[in-house]
Design a protein around this motif. Structure first.
Motif, PDB file in Angstrom:
ATOM      1  N   TRP A 107       0.962  -1.179   0.188  1.00  0.00           N
ATOM      2  CA  TRP A 107      -0.017   0.098   0.114  1.00  0.00           C
ATOM      3  C   TRP A 107       0.832   1.084   0.000  1.00  0.00           C
ATOM      4  CZ3 TRP A 107      -2.346   2.964   4.541  1.00  0.00           C
ATOM      5  CH2 TRP A 107      -3.406   4.025   3.934  1.00  0.00           C
ATOM      6  N   ARG A 108       0.751   2.070  -1.353  1.00  0.00           N
ATOM      7  CA  ARG A 108       1.981   2.880  -1.496  1.00  0.00           C
ATOM      8  C   ARG A 108       1.894   4.137  -0.490  1.00  0.00           C
ATOM      9  NH1 ARG A 108       3.571   3.198  -7.844  1.00  0.00           N
ATOM     10  NH2 ARG A 108       4.333   1.271  -8.033  1.00  0.00           N
ATOM     11  N   PRO A 109       0.505   4.528   0.030  1.00  0.00           N
ATOM     12  CA  PRO A 109       0.258   5.646   0.992  1.00  0.00           C
ATOM     13  C   PRO A 109       1.088   5.641   2.214  1.00  0.00           C
ATOM     14  CG  PRO A 109      -1.692   5.095  -0.155  1.00  0.00           C
ATOM     15  CD  PRO A 109      -0.800   4.063  -0.560  1.00  0.00           C
ATOM     16  N   LEU A 110       1.206   4.420   2.789  1.00  0.00           N
ATOM     17  CA  LEU A 110       1.880   4.290   3.767  1.00  0.00           C
ATOM     18  C   LEU A 110       3.462   4.540   3.674  1.00  0.00           C
ATOM     19  CD1 LEU A 110       2.089   3.654   6.781  1.00  0.00           C
ATOM     20  CD2 LEU A 110       2.156   1.483   6.541  1.00  0.00           C
ATOM     21  N   GLY A 111       4.096   3.902   2.801  1.00  0.00           N
ATOM     22  CA  GLY A 111       5.329   4.245   2.475  1.00  0.00           C
ATOM     23  C   GLY A 111       5.696   5.440   2.192  1.00  0.00           C
ATOM     24  N   ARG A 112       4.747   6.150   1.501  1.00  0.00           N
ATOM     25  CA  ARG A 112       4.930   7.542   1.208  1.00  0.00           C
ATOM     26  C   ARG A 112       4.872   8.453   2.470  1.00  0.00           C
ATOM     27  NH1 ARG A 112       1.986   6.768  -3.827  1.00  0.00           N
ATOM     28  NH2 ARG A 112       0.063   7.322  -2.535  1.00  0.00           N
ATOM     29  N   LEU A 113       3.945   7.905   3.450  1.00  0.00           N
ATOM     30  CA  LEU A 113       4.172   8.495   4.768  1.00  0.00           C
ATOM     31  C   LEU A 113       5.471   8.485   5.551  1.00  0.00           C
ATOM     32  CD1 LEU A 113       2.395  10.143   6.886  1.00  0.00           C
ATOM     33  CD2 LEU A 113       1.581   7.803   7.759  1.00  0.00           C
ATOM     34  N   ALA A 114       5.946   7.122   5.586  1.00  0.00           N
ATOM     35  CA  ALA A 114       7.129   7.169   6.091  1.00  0.00           C
ATOM     36  C   ALA A 114       8.268   7.843   5.430  1.00  0.00           C
ATOM     37  CB  ALA A 114       7.398   5.448   6.136  1.00  0.00           C
ATOM     38  N   ALA A 115       8.182   7.921   4.154  1.00  0.00           N
ATOM     39  CA  ALA A 115       9.244   8.666   3.453  1.00  0.00           C
ATOM     40  C   ALA A 115       9.105  10.292   3.591  1.00  0.00           C
ATOM     41  CB  ALA A 115       9.322   8.358   2.034  1.00  0.00           C
ATOM     42  N   ALA A 116       7.818  10.506   4.055  1.00  0.00           N
ATOM     43  CA  ALA A 116       7.470  11.819   4.247  1.00  0.00           C
ATOM     44  C   ALA A 116       8.254  12.484   5.561  1.00  0.00           C
ATOM     45  CB  ALA A 116       5.911  12.258   4.264  1.00  0.00           C
ATOM     46  N   ILE A 117       8.636  11.833   6.434  1.00  0.00           N
ATOM     47  CA  ILE A 117       8.995  12.237   7.668  1.00  0.00           C
ATOM     48  C   ILE A 117      10.442  12.953   7.249  1.00  0.00           C
ATOM     49  CG2 ILE A 117      10.200  11.621   9.802  1.00  0.00           C
ATOM     50  CD1 ILE A 117       8.623   9.091   9.861  1.00  0.00           C
ATOM     51  N   VAL A 218      12.937   3.884  11.845  1.00  0.00           N
ATOM     52  CA  VAL A 218      14.292   4.190  11.679  1.00  0.00           C
ATOM     53  C   VAL A 218      15.045   3.274  10.813  1.00  0.00           C
ATOM     54  CG1 VAL A 218      15.072   2.485  13.417  1.00  0.00           C
ATOM     55  CG2 VAL A 218      16.320   4.306  13.045  1.00  0.00           C
ATOM     56  N   THR A 219      14.204   2.067  10.577  1.00  0.00           N
ATOM     57  CA  THR A 219      14.614   1.090   9.389  1.00  0.00           C
ATOM     58  C   THR A 219      14.449   1.661   7.990  1.00  0.00           C
ATOM     59  OG1 THR A 219      14.435  -0.803  11.183  1.00  0.00           O
ATOM     60  CG2 THR A 219      14.526  -1.327   8.725  1.00  0.00           C
ATOM     61  N   MET A 220      12.982   1.905   7.788  1.00  0.00           N
ATOM     62  CA  MET A 220      12.515   2.568   6.709  1.00  0.00           C
ATOM     63  C   MET A 220      13.581   3.861   6.196  1.00  0.00           C
ATOM     64  SD  MET A 220      10.299   1.034   5.269  1.00  0.00           S
ATOM     65  CE  MET A 220       9.614   2.527   3.805  1.00  0.00           C
ATOM     66  N   ALA A 221      13.888   4.479   7.009  1.00  0.00           N
ATOM     67  CA  ALA A 221      14.685   5.745   6.896  1.00  0.00           C
ATOM     68  C   ALA A 221      15.891   5.770   6.647  1.00  0.00           C
ATOM     69  CB  ALA A 221      14.225   6.919   8.033  1.00  0.00           C
ATOM     70  N   THR A 222      16.615   4.838   7.344  1.00  0.00           N
ATOM     71  CA  THR A 222      18.184   4.573   7.105  1.00  0.00           C
ATOM     72  C   THR A 222      18.531   3.202   6.576  1.00  0.00           C
ATOM     73  OG1 THR A 222      18.280   3.239   9.370  1.00  0.00           O
ATOM     74  CG2 THR A 222      18.196   5.995   9.491  1.00  0.00           C
ATOM     75  N   GLN A 223      17.666   2.448   6.250  1.00  0.00           N
ATOM     76  CA  GLN A 223      18.110   1.045   5.565  1.00  0.00           C
ATOM     77  C   GLN A 223      17.279   1.132   4.006  1.00  0.00           C
ATOM     78  OE1 GLN A 223      21.349  -0.283   7.960  1.00  0.00           O
ATOM     79  NE2 GLN A 223      20.441  -1.304   6.361  1.00  0.00           N
ATOM     80  N   ASN A 224      16.142   0.719   4.268  1.00  0.00           N
ATOM     81  CA  ASN A 224      15.461   0.576   3.108  1.00  0.00           C
ATOM     82  C   ASN A 224      15.424   1.561   2.011  1.00  0.00           C
ATOM     83  OD1 ASN A 224      14.337  -1.990   4.016  1.00  0.00           O
ATOM     84  ND2 ASN A 224      12.817  -1.327   5.151  1.00  0.00           N
ATOM     85  N   VAL A 225      15.066   2.981   2.571  1.00  0.00           N
ATOM     86  CA  VAL A 225      15.250   3.868   1.368  1.00  0.00           C
ATOM     87  C   VAL A 225      16.655   3.984   0.857  1.00  0.00           C
ATOM     88  CG1 VAL A 225      14.830   6.349   1.014  1.00  0.00           C
ATOM     89  CG2 VAL A 225      13.333   4.998   2.457  1.00  0.00           C
ATOM     90  N   PRO A 226      17.750   4.236   1.655  1.00  0.00           N
ATOM     91  CA  PRO A 226      18.961   4.219   1.206  1.00  0.00           C
ATOM     92  C   PRO A 226      19.214   3.025   0.345  1.00  0.00           C
ATOM     93  CG  PRO A 226      18.994   4.812   3.163  1.00  0.00           C
ATOM     94  CD  PRO A 226      17.762   4.187   3.126  1.00  0.00           C
ATOM     95  N   GLY A 227      18.851   1.605   0.439  1.00  0.00           N
ATOM     96  CA  GLY A 227      19.202   0.717   0.009  1.00  0.00           C
ATOM     97  C   GLY A 227      18.841   0.767  -1.367  1.00  0.00           C
ATOM     98  N   LEU A 228      17.380   1.226  -1.708  1.00  0.00           N
ATOM     99  CA  LEU A 228      16.813   1.345  -3.046  1.00  0.00           C
ATOM    100  C   LEU A 228      17.567   2.456  -3.837  1.00  0.00           C
ATOM    101  CD1 LEU A 228      13.150   1.309  -2.112  1.00  0.00           C
ATOM    102  CD2 LEU A 228      13.998  -0.492  -3.497  1.00  0.00           C
ATOM    103  N   ALA A 229      18.069   3.467  -3.057  1.00  0.00           N
ATOM    104  CA  ALA A 229      18.977   4.402  -3.551  1.00  0.00           C
ATOM    105  C   ALA A 229      20.238   3.802  -4.211  1.00  0.00           C
ATOM    106  CB  ALA A 229      19.023   5.722  -2.766  1.00  0.00           C
TER     107      ALA A 229
END
Length: 383
Positions: A107-117, A218-229
Motif C-alpha cells: 500500500w503505497r500511501p503508507l510507504g509515502r507517509l514513512a518517507a514524508a518524515i 528508523v529502518t525505513m529511513a536509514t536502511q530501506n530507502v537508502p538501499g533502494l537508492a
C-alpha cells in the motif's frame, strides 16, 4: 552456476555484514530482555532471514538485492527500556515493524507517509539513539586501557588501510582478548548448531508504540530507502513494493525466533552492485545470492558465536559495537544538521532522543521525533 568472482564477493560481503554488526544485534536483544539462549536464537533467525531474503530477491529480480539485518534498529533496541512483557513484548514490536514494512510495499500511501518524515529529523533521531553507544569505547578505555586499548588500536590502524577492515579487525582483536582474559573453561557450545527458541509475542500499546513503530521508522529511513537508492545509483531499477514486502515478510516470519528486523542493505548493496563484484552488471546478482548463502551458514553457528562473545570481559563487546557505529553516527549527525531549515528541530530531536527519557512507556526515540516534529511544525506555521 555463479561466477567465481561473485562467490568471493559474496563471501566478503557476508563476513563484513555479519562480523561488523553482530555485537550490536546481541546488545540490542539483551537490552529488551532476551536471555542468552533467546539472543543466540535471535541472531540465528536474523542471519537466516537476511540470507534467505537476499537469495529469493536476487534470483527473482536478477538484481543484486542485498539484504541485511537493521543495524540502526538493533542500536535503537540497545537504548530502549524493556516493556512490561519483557522479551515477549519486544517480539510483538518486531512483528509490528515487519507487518508495517509489508504494508508499505503493498500500500503505497503508507510507504509515502514513512518517507514524508523529514530526513533531518529521522537522521537526528538515529544520531540520538547512537550517542550513548558510541561513547562507550571512550569510557571503557579509560577504565581498562590494557583490555580495550588493543581493540581500538586495531580498529584505527586497519581503518587507515581500508575502511572495510576496521570493524572486522576490532572483532578479531576482541576475540583475541577473550582468549587472553576470558574464562575459556566456561565455554560450552551446547552443540555446534544453534537451537531455535520460539517466543510467543505479547502485544501491548507500549510494545507497538515504544518498539514496533520506532523500529519501523528508523529502518525505513536509514536502511530501506537508502538501499533502494544505492541500487538505482548503480544503474538498476528496482520496484520498491515487492522488495519491501519480501523483507517485511521475512521479518514477520523470523520475529518469533527473536530476530528484530530484516531490511534492504545499503553498504553491502554497493559492494554487490559495484563493478568489482563482476564486470557484467547482469551477473552481479550472484554476489548477493552467495552473500545470502554465507549468511545462512553463519546463522547456523550463531549459538557458538554468541557463547564465545559472552566470555568477553566487561565492556569489550559494547566497545566493539560502539566503534562499529561511529561511521553511522557521523553520517546521521551530518545529515541531521546539514539543512539550516531543519537544524533547530533536528537538535531538539537529537537531544531528547539521546536523553533516553521514558514517559508512559515510550522511549526517547519516540519523544525526540515528536518534539522535533512539533518544533518544525510551529516554525512552518509562523513562516
Amino acid at each position: 552456476m555463479p561466477p567465481i568472482q561473485t562467490i568471493s564477493t559474496g563471501f566478503v560481503v557476508a563476513m563484513v555484514g555479519f562480523f561488523s554488526s553482530f555485537p550490536i544485534v546481541l546488545q540490542g536483544l539483551a537490552a529488551v530482555g532476551a536471555s542468552d539462549a533467546q539472543a543466540a536464537s535471535g541472531l540465528m533467525a536474523a542471519a537466516l532471514a537476511m540470507g534467505l531474503a537476499g537469495i529469493v530477491l536476487s534470483l527473482w529480480t536478477k538484481m543484486p538485492a542485498s539484504v541485511a539485518w537493521s543495524t540502526p534498529g538493533a542500536a535503537l533496541l540497545a537504548v530502549t527500556a524493556p516493556v512490561e512483557a519483557g522479551f515477549a513484548g519486544a517480539v510483538a514490536g518486531f512483528l509490528v515493524a515487519g507487518a508495517l514494512t509489508v504494508i508499505s510495499g503493498l500500500w503505497r500511501p503508507l510507504g509515502r507517509l514513512a518517507a514524508a518524515i523529514p530526513a533531518p529529523l529521522a537522521q537526528a533521531m538515529l544520531g540520538g539513539v547512537l550517542m550513548p553507544l558510541v561513547v562507550v569505547p571512550v569510557l571503557a578505555v579509560a577504565e581498562t586501557p590494557v583490555v580495550i586499548g588493543p581493540i581500538l588500536a586495531a580498529w584505527f590502524v586497519l581503518g587507515r588501510i581500508n575502511k572495510l577492515l576496521a570493524v572486522p579487525g576490532a572483532v578479531v582483536a576482541a576475540g583475541i582478548t577473550v582468549l587472553v582474559y576470558g574464562d575459556l573453561a566456561a565455554f560450552d557450545a551446547g552443540g555446534w548448531v544453534t537451537a531455535p527458541v520460539f517466543v510467543m509475542p505479547e502485544v501491548s500499546l507500549a510494545a507497538v508504540l515504544g518498539i514496533g513503530l520506532p523500529l519501523y521508522v528508523v529502518t525505513m529511513a536509514t536502511q530501506n530507502v537508502p538501499g533502494l537508492a544505492v541500487m538505482r545509483a548503480h544503474g538498476y531499477a528496482p520496484e520498491p513494493g515487492p522488495l519491501l514486502s519480501v523483507v517485511g515478510g521475512f521479518s514477520v516470519l523470523s520475529a518469533p525466533g527473536g530476530a528484530p528486523q530484516t531490511c534492504l542493505a545499503a553498504i553491502t548493496a554497493a559492494m554487490c552492485a559495484d563493478e568489482d563484484s563482476h564486470p557484467d552488471p547482469a551477473k552481479r546478482y550472484w554476489s548477493a545470492v552467495m552473500a545470502g548463502v554465507f549468511y545462512c551458514v553463519l546463522g547456523v553457528f550463531a549459538g557458538v558465536i554468541t557463547t564465545f562473545a559472552g566470555l568477553a570481559p566487561p565492556m569489550v563487546m559494547a566497545s566493539v559495537a560502539g566503534v562499529a557505529l561511529l561511521g553511522v553516527f557521523a553520517n546521521s549527525t551530518a545529515a541531521a544538521l546539514g539543512d539550516a531549515e531543519y537544524r533547530e528541530a533536528a537538535v531538539i530531536t537529537f537531544v531528547v532522543t539521546a536523553s533516553g527519557v521514558t514517559v508512559f512507556g515510550l522511549g526517547g526515540a519516540v519523544w525526540g521525533l515528536l518534539a522535533g516534529g512539533l518544533v518544525q511544525f510551529v516554525k512552518w506555521m509562523k513562516g
